[in-house]
Design a protein around this motif. Structure first.
Motif, PDB file in Angstrom:
ATOM      1  N   LEU A   1      -6.119  -6.272  -3.970  1.00  0.00           N
ATOM      2  CA  LEU A   1      -7.800  -5.977  -2.319  1.00  0.00           C
ATOM      3  C   LEU A   1      -9.373  -6.196  -2.718  1.00  0.00           C
ATOM      4  CD1 LEU A   1      -6.776  -1.860  -1.778  1.00  0.00           C
ATOM      5  CD2 LEU A   1      -7.202  -3.925   0.355  1.00  0.00           C
ATOM      6  N   GLY A   2      -9.223  -6.556  -4.176  1.00  0.00           N
ATOM      7  CA  GLY A   2     -10.827  -6.834  -4.877  1.00  0.00           C
ATOM      8  C   GLY A   2     -10.444  -8.136  -4.804  1.00  0.00           C
TER       9      GLY A   2
ATOM     10  N   HIS B   1      -1.197  -5.243  -8.954  1.00  0.00           N
ATOM     11  CA  HIS B   1      -1.307  -3.870  -8.179  1.00  0.00           C
ATOM     12  C   HIS B   1      -1.976  -3.815  -7.171  1.00  0.00           C
ATOM     13  CE1 HIS B   1      -2.730   0.249  -8.097  1.00  0.00           C
ATOM     14  NE2 HIS B   1      -1.406   0.394  -8.548  1.00  0.00           N
TER      15      HIS B   1
ATOM     16  N   ARG C   1       0.479   5.115  -1.060  1.00  0.00           N
ATOM     17  CA  ARG C   1      -1.105   5.378  -0.264  1.00  0.00           C
ATOM     18  C   ARG C   1      -0.392   5.639   0.700  1.00  0.00           C
ATOM     19  NH1 ARG C   1      -4.838   2.801  -4.037  1.00  0.00           N
ATOM     20  NH2 ARG C   1      -3.819   3.212  -5.987  1.00  0.00           N
TER      21      ARG C   1
ATOM     22  N   ASP D   1      -4.629  -2.433  -5.926  1.00  0.00           N
ATOM     23  CA  ASP D   1      -6.168  -2.343  -5.878  1.00  0.00           C
ATOM     24  C   ASP D   1      -6.851  -3.751  -6.502  1.00  0.00           C
ATOM     25  OD1 ASP D   1      -6.680   0.635  -4.854  1.00  0.00           O
ATOM     26  OD2 ASP D   1      -5.631   1.382  -7.182  1.00  0.00           O
TER      27      ASP D   1
ATOM     28  N   PRO E   1     -11.027  -1.499  -0.723  1.00  0.00           N
ATOM     29  CA  PRO E   1     -11.558  -1.871  -2.150  1.00  0.00           C
ATOM     30  C   PRO E   1     -12.493  -1.294  -2.798  1.00  0.00           C
ATOM     31  CG  PRO E   1     -12.218  -3.648  -1.216  1.00  0.00           C
ATOM     32  CD  PRO E   1     -11.851  -2.470   0.259  1.00  0.00           C
ATOM     33  N   PHE E   2     -12.913  -1.807  -4.203  1.00  0.00           N
ATOM     34  CA  PHE E   2     -13.001  -1.415  -5.473  1.00  0.00           C
ATOM     35  C   PHE E   2     -13.595  -1.535  -6.131  1.00  0.00           C
ATOM     36  CE2 PHE E   2      -9.474   1.416  -6.886  1.00  0.00           C
ATOM     37  CZ  PHE E   2     -10.037   0.487  -8.256  1.00  0.00           C
TER      38      PHE E   2
ATOM     39  N   ALA F   1      -7.796   1.594   3.177  1.00  0.00           N
ATOM     40  CA  ALA F   1      -7.622   0.938   2.167  1.00  0.00           C
ATOM     41  C   ALA F   1      -9.048   0.128   2.379  1.00  0.00           C
ATOM     42  CB  ALA F   1      -6.727  -0.265   1.988  1.00  0.00           C
TER      43      ALA F   1
ATOM     44  N   TRP G   1       0.784  -0.886  -0.486  1.00  0.00           N
ATOM     45  CA  TRP G   1       0.068   0.337  -0.146  1.00  0.00           C
ATOM     46  C   TRP G   1       0.823   1.613   0.267  1.00  0.00           C
ATOM     47  CZ3 TRP G   1      -4.676   1.560  -1.025  1.00  0.00           C
ATOM     48  CH2 TRP G   1      -5.173   1.496  -0.410  1.00  0.00           C
TER      49      TRP G   1
END
Length: 343
Positions: free
Chosen positions: A110-111, A105, A83, A107, A89-90, A87, A78
């Motif tokens: 995180l997903g 990556h 960052r 992101d 996720p999106f 955090a 992160w």
């Protein structure tokens, strides 16, 4: 009844969460554990022990290695991405998307390793989750060593975390880790009863194809309540686990009469299963004034719950899960444990 708790569990200190489609103040906060601990110290249940460190081994008996590696390396990844702070996720690999190859990556990772946007990860989240799991493991060891019962004051909670993903404020599944440790320590059969307002989807998924661990959950109907996509009455297990999973989804607004009928049904299943040890995922958010829940149990009903559970006559590990009416949390928790002690 001995309580197990580490101050390290307070290090996870989220400021925000995403719920009901909005960014809101976090409700899974350190004060939850502090209020329970303070109340316990005021009562005859006042002995609070520091957990042992069980290392990674018991975690890896329940959680995937790559998931544990992700949690362990998260903060470095992160911050290396420029960052800071919490955090969220999106993006998730839903239908038509793929988990493989694994993203590089942060992101994408995180997903891959989450199922909701309401569970922020921070610098100390994994350390606090490990301390919470150690509390559950220490309580399990106490019961395996001859104690009638023990209480793991787990925070962050755990029952929404599955083998390879986090969510619902949960990173490591404390009840599942304790249950598996008890099996490895010699228990032939373990029952896990989840009384949280929300379905214990992570625990169900971990044991869904096994016959040595009976999982039961009393919770709000997932057609109307989180986690929405698991927890229906027709989910009874699969493969070797067929018949060893039982869900009791209740309509919103359920009171003690309705809730206790489900408890009686669950207890009958536990008696038939005849486990060596019982693990209670002790969510306290069925409380009538809980800010994110819609059942109507009063504080005195938790005393009744504890007394009823004592009637099973089983060595019992209590593992704290949800409950967000912070001012009443200690009262409702102690009521449950005292009801059990007096039952």
């Amino acid at each position: 009844m001995k309580t197990v708790f580490s101050p390290g569990q307070l290090a996870h200190d989220p400021k925000h969460e995403i719920s009901d489609g909005e960014l809101r103040p976090a409700v899974e906060i350190p004060a939850r554990a502090e209020m329970v601990r303070a109340r316990i110290l005021e009562t005859e249940l006042g002995e609070v022990l520091t957990p042992e460190d069980f290392g990674r081994g018991p975690l890896a008996r329940v959680h995937d290695g790559d998931y544990l590696d992700f949690l362990d390396s998260f903060w470095t990844r992160w911050t290396n991405a420029g960052r800071g702070g919490e955090a969220f996720p999106f993006v998730w690999p839903v239908r038509g998307l793929s988990l493989e190859p694994k993203p590089d990556h942060i992101d994408g990772l995180l997903g891959r390793y989450s199922f909701d946007a309401g569970t922020p990860l921070g610098q100390y989240s994994f350390a606090a989750a490990r301390a919470s799991a150690n509390s559950a493991l220490t309580a399990a060891r106490l019961v395996a060593g001859g104690e009638r019962s023990a209480f793991a004051l787990c925070r962050p909670p755990g029952h929404h975390a599955a083998a390879g993903y986090y969510g619902g404020y949960c990173f490591l599944n404390n009840a599942a880790i304790a249950g598996q440790w008890l099996r490895d320590a010699g228990a032939e059969r373990v029952a896990i009863l989840d009384v949280d307002y929300h379905h214990g989807n992570g625990t169900q998924s971990i044991f869904y194809e096994r016959s040595d661990v009976l999982f039961l959950s009393i919770h709000a109907d997932p057609r109307e309540e989180y986690p929405y996509f698991l927890g229906h009455a027709g989910e009874t297990g699969a493969a070797a686990g067929e018949g060893y999973n039982a869900n009791y989804p209740l309509a919103l607004g359920a009171d003690w009469e309705t809730w206790s009928n489900a408890l009686a049904a669950a207890m009958a299943r536990i008696r038939d299963f005849a486990p060596d040890t019982l693990v209670i995922s002790l969510g306290l958010d069925a409380y009538e004034k809980d800010p994110i829940s819609r059942f109507r149990l009063a504080s005195e009903d938790f005393t009744r719950m504890g007394a009823a559970l004592a009637g099973l006559g089983l060595p019992t590990v209590f593992v704290m899960e949800g409950g967000y009416a912070v001012e009443a949390l200690g009262v409702n928790c102690v009521n449950t444990l005292a009801g059990f002690e007096g039952g």
